[in-house]
Design an enzyme around this catalytic site. Structure first.
Site: not given
Length: 286
Positions: A22, A49, A51, A64, A143
């Site tokens: 993450h 992962e 963003d 993020h 994301e």
């Protein structure tokens, strides 16, 4: 605390749980920095992962928050800043490096130059290069953050980058399986990506389990559910329902040992964690 748990998923051919880092190995290094992602790869993470947000001059960067205030020494919205503006900021010293001087970052004006991989803003393009250069298969879960002033331009730019790196043309390789997937709380964002690149899997992220999705259903064309760990604590039967509906389940953000155990017992397909090395060890993978 204990949770009521249904019978463990007994599929004998169930593959090992995938461990997704993450924002990189963000417990050990500043989130979304190149150092965090290098550490995650070293720690054996199956996937990374990130963003993504679009800058004012059209670059996708791994940040993020809507604003840079929390994770840098600057201020302002990512969408209102150009990449050159972000490149001037220190995105890592807030985290510290474990040294005795961590509490004195403000007294070290040259600190940001010590290790650019821990302090520089990271573009998605550079992260894609890191994955491409890895000596093993490393997947990427991207994301898209919404709402944003740039709306569909985020997905347009994202598909352009993924195409350039060969992630949208499976016909080029007969044995191709997608190593990149796009995640979002926005069903519209996932629809945009699917329309432009049908081979890229989508993950529908959920903070709450609405009545519409309680039986395991997802938005049309989406094959992976992305519930928060709190959903599984409250609705442990959700995983079986999603599997019966033909969907995989990727859970965020799974850091506590009890939550890892819960995910393992329920038979989730992937966990997204700040601690990839420790979670892999707990799962017997490291």
């Amino acid at each position: 605390m204990t949770y009521a748990r249904p019978a463990q998923d007994a599929r004998p051919d169930r593959p090992a749980i995938s461990v997704i880092a993450h924002r990189g190995a963000s417990e050990d290094a500043p989130e979304h920095t190149l150092a965090a992602y290098r550490k995650a790869i070293e720690d054996g993470a199956d996937a990374l992962e990130c963003d993504v947000r679009l800058t004012a001059d059209g670059h996708l960067v791994c940040v993020h928050d809507r604003r840079v205030n929390r994770t840098s020494n600057g201020r302002g919205s990512v969408s209102a800043l150009e990449l050159a503006d972000l490149a001037m900021l220190d995105f890592g010293s807030w985290k510290g490096d474990g040294s005795a001087n961590d509490g004195f970052a403000n007294e070290a004006p040259d600190r940001q130059h010590e290790d650019p991989e821990r302090t520089s803003v990271l573009t998605l393009e550079r992260l894609l290069e890191l994955v491409a250069d890895a000596d093993r298969r490393v997947e990427l879960a991207i994301e898209t953050k919404h709402p944003t002033r740039w709306a569909g331009q985020v997905e347009e730019r994202l598909v352009e980058l993924l195409t350039r790196f060969g992630h949208t043309n499976p016909a080029m390789r007969p044995d191709w399986t997608p190593s990149v997937r796009v995640m979002s709380f926005s069903a519209r964002s996932l629809h945009r990506v699917r329309a432009a690149a049908p081979c890229i899997p989508g993950v529908y992220l959920m903070q709450f389990l609405t009545p519409r999705h309680r039986d395991g259903r997802l938005p049309p064309g989406v094959g992976i559910a992305g519930p928060g760990i709190r959903i599984l604590r409250s609705h442990p039967d959700y995983v079986a329902k999603a599997h019966r509906a033909g969907h995989r389940v990727h859970v965020w953000t799974v850091n506590d040992t009890a939550d890892v155990e819960l995910c393992q017992e329920l038979g989730v397909d992937a966990v997204i964690t700040n601690r990839p090395k420790q979670v892999r060890i707990q799962l017997g993978l490291g």
